[in-house]
Write a protein that holds these residues in place. Structure first.
Motif, PDB file in Angstrom:
ATOM      1  N   LEU A  78      31.173 -71.790 -72.112  1.00 13.63           N
ATOM      2  CA  LEU A  78      29.824 -72.370 -72.941  1.00 13.63           C
ATOM      3  C   LEU A  78      29.055 -71.207 -73.284  1.00 13.63           C
ATOM      4  CD1 LEU A  78      28.384 -74.742 -73.926  1.00 13.63           C
ATOM      5  CD2 LEU A  78      27.083 -74.908 -72.086  1.00 13.63           C
ATOM      6  N   SER A  79      28.932 -71.187 -74.310  1.00 16.87           N
ATOM      7  CA  SER A  79      28.119 -70.167 -75.128  1.00 16.87           C
ATOM      8  C   SER A  79      27.137 -70.546 -76.331  1.00 16.87           C
ATOM      9  CB  SER A  79      28.965 -68.901 -75.612  1.00 16.87           C
ATOM     10  OG  SER A  79      29.672 -69.448 -76.728  1.00 16.87           O
ATOM     11  N   ASP A  80      26.304 -69.604 -76.860  1.00 16.28           N
ATOM     12  CA  ASP A  80      25.561 -70.056 -78.157  1.00 16.28           C
ATOM     13  C   ASP A  80      26.649 -70.258 -79.213  1.00 16.28           C
ATOM     14  OD1 ASP A  80      23.275 -69.933 -76.734  1.00 16.28           O
ATOM     15  OD2 ASP A  80      22.946 -67.422 -77.355  1.00 16.28           O
ATOM     16  N   SER A  81      27.600 -69.554 -79.240  1.00 13.91           N
ATOM     17  CA  SER A  81      28.620 -69.914 -80.454  1.00 13.91           C
ATOM     18  C   SER A  81      29.128 -71.307 -80.462  1.00 13.91           C
ATOM     19  CB  SER A  81      29.842 -68.885 -80.261  1.00 13.91           C
ATOM     20  OG  SER A  81      29.365 -67.318 -80.524  1.00 13.91           O
ATOM     21  N   VAL A  82      29.323 -71.653 -79.162  1.00 19.19           N
ATOM     22  CA  VAL A  82      29.726 -73.022 -78.817  1.00 19.19           C
ATOM     23  C   VAL A  82      28.745 -73.979 -79.431  1.00 19.19           C
ATOM     24  CG1 VAL A  82      30.448 -74.784 -77.532  1.00 19.19           C
ATOM     25  CG2 VAL A  82      31.398 -72.511 -77.250  1.00 19.19           C
ATOM     26  N   LYS A  83      27.582 -73.845 -79.263  1.00 25.63           N
ATOM     27  CA  LYS A  83      26.323 -74.810 -79.445  1.00 25.63           C
ATOM     28  C   LYS A  83      26.355 -74.740 -80.965  1.00 25.63           C
ATOM     29  CE  LYS A  83      24.051 -73.737 -75.106  1.00 25.63           C
ATOM     30  NZ  LYS A  83      23.034 -73.226 -74.548  1.00 25.63           N
ATOM     31  N   ILE A  92      28.635 -82.373 -71.954  1.00 27.15           N
ATOM     32  CA  ILE A  92      28.470 -80.814 -71.458  1.00 27.15           C
ATOM     33  C   ILE A  92      27.650 -80.384 -70.378  1.00 27.15           C
ATOM     34  CG2 ILE A  92      27.595 -78.508 -72.240  1.00 27.15           C
ATOM     35  CD1 ILE A  92      28.764 -79.034 -75.117  1.00 27.15           C
ATOM     36  N   GLN A  93      26.552 -81.016 -70.554  1.00 26.25           N
ATOM     37  CA  GLN A  93      25.591 -80.888 -69.340  1.00 26.25           C
ATOM     38  C   GLN A  93      26.336 -81.346 -67.921  1.00 26.25           C
ATOM     39  OE1 GLN A  93      21.697 -82.849 -69.711  1.00 26.25           O
ATOM     40  NE2 GLN A  93      21.284 -81.951 -71.751  1.00 26.25           N
ATOM     41  N   ALA A  94      26.969 -82.661 -68.170  1.00 24.55           N
ATOM     42  CA  ALA A  94      27.531 -83.201 -66.946  1.00 24.55           C
ATOM     43  C   ALA A  94      28.817 -82.265 -66.515  1.00 24.55           C
ATOM     44  CB  ALA A  94      28.018 -84.582 -67.138  1.00 24.55           C
ATOM     45  N   LEU A  95      29.527 -81.880 -67.543  1.00 29.44           N
ATOM     46  CA  LEU A  95      30.788 -81.153 -67.036  1.00 29.44           C
ATOM     47  C   LEU A  95      30.569 -79.771 -66.596  1.00 29.44           C
ATOM     48  CD1 LEU A  95      32.802 -82.191 -70.304  1.00 29.44           C
ATOM     49  CD2 LEU A  95      33.387 -82.593 -67.927  1.00 29.44           C
ATOM     50  N   GLU A  96      29.316 -79.040 -67.204  1.00 25.46           N
ATOM     51  CA  GLU A  96      29.089 -77.915 -66.721  1.00 25.46           C
ATOM     52  C   GLU A  96      28.527 -77.967 -65.233  1.00 25.46           C
ATOM     53  OE1 GLU A  96      28.982 -74.677 -67.810  1.00 25.46           O
ATOM     54  OE2 GLU A  96      30.226 -75.525 -69.735  1.00 25.46           O
ATOM     55  N   SER A  97      27.921 -79.155 -64.790  1.00 22.74           N
ATOM     56  CA  SER A  97      27.349 -79.418 -63.424  1.00 22.74           C
ATOM     57  C   SER A  97      28.275 -79.411 -62.360  1.00 22.74           C
ATOM     58  CB  SER A  97      26.314 -80.337 -63.364  1.00 22.74           C
ATOM     59  OG  SER A  97      26.885 -81.470 -63.804  1.00 22.74           O
ATOM     60  N   ILE A  98      29.495 -80.147 -62.888  1.00 24.58           N
ATOM     61  CA  ILE A  98      30.494 -80.576 -61.657  1.00 24.58           C
ATOM     62  C   ILE A  98      31.745 -79.461 -61.749  1.00 24.58           C
ATOM     63  CG2 ILE A  98      29.872 -82.936 -61.717  1.00 24.58           C
ATOM     64  CD1 ILE A  98      32.046 -83.698 -63.707  1.00 24.58           C
ATOM     65  N   GLY A  99      31.700 -78.708 -62.975  1.00 27.67           N
ATOM     66  CA  GLY A  99      32.862 -77.521 -62.843  1.00 27.67           C
ATOM     67  C   GLY A  99      34.042 -77.857 -63.517  1.00 27.67           C
ATOM     68  N   ASP A 100      34.213 -79.145 -64.247  1.00 25.21           N
ATOM     69  CA  ASP A 100      35.510 -79.547 -64.619  1.00 25.21           C
ATOM     70  C   ASP A 100      36.023 -78.574 -65.931  1.00 25.21           C
ATOM     71  OD1 ASP A 100      35.505 -81.759 -63.030  1.00 25.21           O
ATOM     72  OD2 ASP A 100      35.449 -83.081 -64.339  1.00 25.21           O
ATOM     73  N   THR A 101      37.345 -78.560 -66.084  1.00 29.68           N
ATOM     74  CA  THR A 101      37.584 -77.647 -67.243  1.00 29.68           C
ATOM     75  C   THR A 101      37.793 -78.644 -68.535  1.00 29.68           C
ATOM     76  OG1 THR A 101      39.171 -76.426 -65.769  1.00 29.68           O
ATOM     77  CG2 THR A 101      39.590 -76.283 -68.040  1.00 29.68           C
ATOM     78  N   TYR A 102      37.026 -78.095 -69.594  1.00 30.06           N
ATOM     79  CA  TYR A 102      36.970 -79.148 -70.672  1.00 30.06           C
ATOM     80  C   TYR A 102      37.337 -78.173 -72.149  1.00 30.06           C
ATOM     81  CZ  TYR A 102      32.089 -77.737 -71.360  1.00 30.06           C
ATOM     82  OH  TYR A 102      30.937 -77.196 -71.426  1.00 30.06           O
ATOM     83  N   GLY A 103      37.676 -78.988 -72.848  1.00 30.38           N
ATOM     84  CA  GLY A 103      37.869 -78.582 -74.497  1.00 30.38           C
ATOM     85  C   GLY A 103      37.340 -79.666 -75.377  1.00 30.38           C
ATOM     86  N   ILE A 104      36.593 -79.110 -76.525  1.00 31.68           N
ATOM     87  CA  ILE A 104      36.111 -80.074 -77.346  1.00 31.68           C
ATOM     88  C   ILE A 104      36.657 -79.740 -78.865  1.00 31.68           C
ATOM     89  CG2 ILE A 104      33.788 -81.400 -78.379  1.00 31.68           C
ATOM     90  CD1 ILE A 104      32.610 -80.368 -76.193  1.00 31.68           C
ATOM     91  N   TYR A 105      37.317 -80.776 -79.306  1.00 31.06           N
ATOM     92  CA  TYR A 105      37.850 -80.423 -80.638  1.00 31.06           C
ATOM     93  C   TYR A 105      37.568 -81.386 -81.755  1.00 31.06           C
ATOM     94  CZ  TYR A 105      40.405 -77.576 -77.534  1.00 31.06           C
ATOM     95  OH  TYR A 105      40.857 -76.475 -76.546  1.00 31.06           O
ATOM     96  N   GLY A 106      37.422 -81.266 -82.987  1.00 28.79           N
ATOM     97  CA  GLY A 106      37.266 -82.315 -84.083  1.00 28.79           C
ATOM     98  C   GLY A 106      38.656 -82.307 -84.967  1.00 28.79           C
TER      99      GLY A 106
END
Length: 242
Positions: A117-122, A82-96
């Motif tokens: 990215l939000s507190d809810s996601v965290k 997430i740190q890397a993706l937020e810095s480079i601006g790629d669109t991303y989703g995370i699912y389980g």
């Protein structure tokens, strides 16, 4: 200065969308040590009573523990990603994903692909925990539909697991594991046909045995040292998204 000197600036804009699929099967609750073998579990039993006992045994110690589980390393890796993706601006989703039979397919939204990215996601990341069996096919197909709706030039489906795909109800007893591998292969192939790049990463050291059939000519990696998972994830993503 010499007139032969030539300067050229090539500005490349990234246009990448990626979906990460996290294995939330019960086996990810196993403690990590030198003698552990993440992919060696035999899966959940068919009998409902035995299944509940099997599931409870894997959930013991979730509140108080002084060891790390496979899923804990998955979550650490996601945090670094997430740190890397937020810095480079790629669109991303995370699912389980998990499941117990075709009538109980589980697909969890940790961060939707169109969600910021939000507190809810965290909080959702923090709540990720081991559940049932490893039913990959439906999760891959749903992730494919998410990516297919994106307009990015590069689309990546990144699957992270701790073992082979397996679940009850795939087929008659004795061929379920084989059927699960082929069903997952078809799901990955369907993604590839839609110009989505599938990539599978497993911490199962015996993963080569089934990943060759599951992935075919698609890329995969068997992680030799499970402890390197958090650091390896961002490096792999960087290589895939160049």
């Amino acid at each position: 200065p010499s007139e032969k000197v030539y300067w050229f600036r090539n500005k490349r804009e990234r246009d990448v969308a990626v979906v990460f699929l996290l294995d939330m099967s019960a086996s990810t609750a196993e403690a990590i040590d030198e003698g552990s073998s993440p992919g060696s579990n035999n899966g959940p039993p068919d009998d409902p009573v035995e299944y509940m006992m099997w599931l409870r045994s894997r959930r013991e110690g979730l509140v108080k523990r002084n060891y790390k589980r496979i899923i804990d390393l998955e979550k650490e890796g996601v945090a670094l990603l997430i740190q890397a993706l937020e810095s480079i601006g790629d669109t991303y989703g995370i699912y389980g994903f998990s499941g117990y039979g075709r009538e109980n397919v589980e697909y969890y939204i940790i961060k939707d692909i169109d969600e910021g990215l939000s507190d809810s996601v965290k909080k959702r990341i923090d709540k990720v925990s081991p559940l049932h069996a490893t039913r990959m096919g439906p999760a891959i197909r749903h992730a494919t539909s998410k990516l297919h709706s994106q307009t990015a030039k590069t689309k990546i489906l990144f699957l992270i697991s701790d073992g082979r795909p397996q679940d009850r109800g795939y087929s008659r007893e004795g061929v379920e594991k084989e059927y699960a591998v082929h069903d997952t292969h078809m799901a990955l192939l369907e993604a590839k046909r839609k110009d989505i790049m599938p990539f599978c990463l497993t911490v199962d050291k015996s993963g080569h045995d089934y990943l060759k059939a599951m992935c075919g000519d698609m890329r995969y990696e068997v992680l030799a040292d499970i402890w390197t998972l958090p650091q390896r994830l961002p490096l792999l993503y960087r290589q895939l998204s160049v």
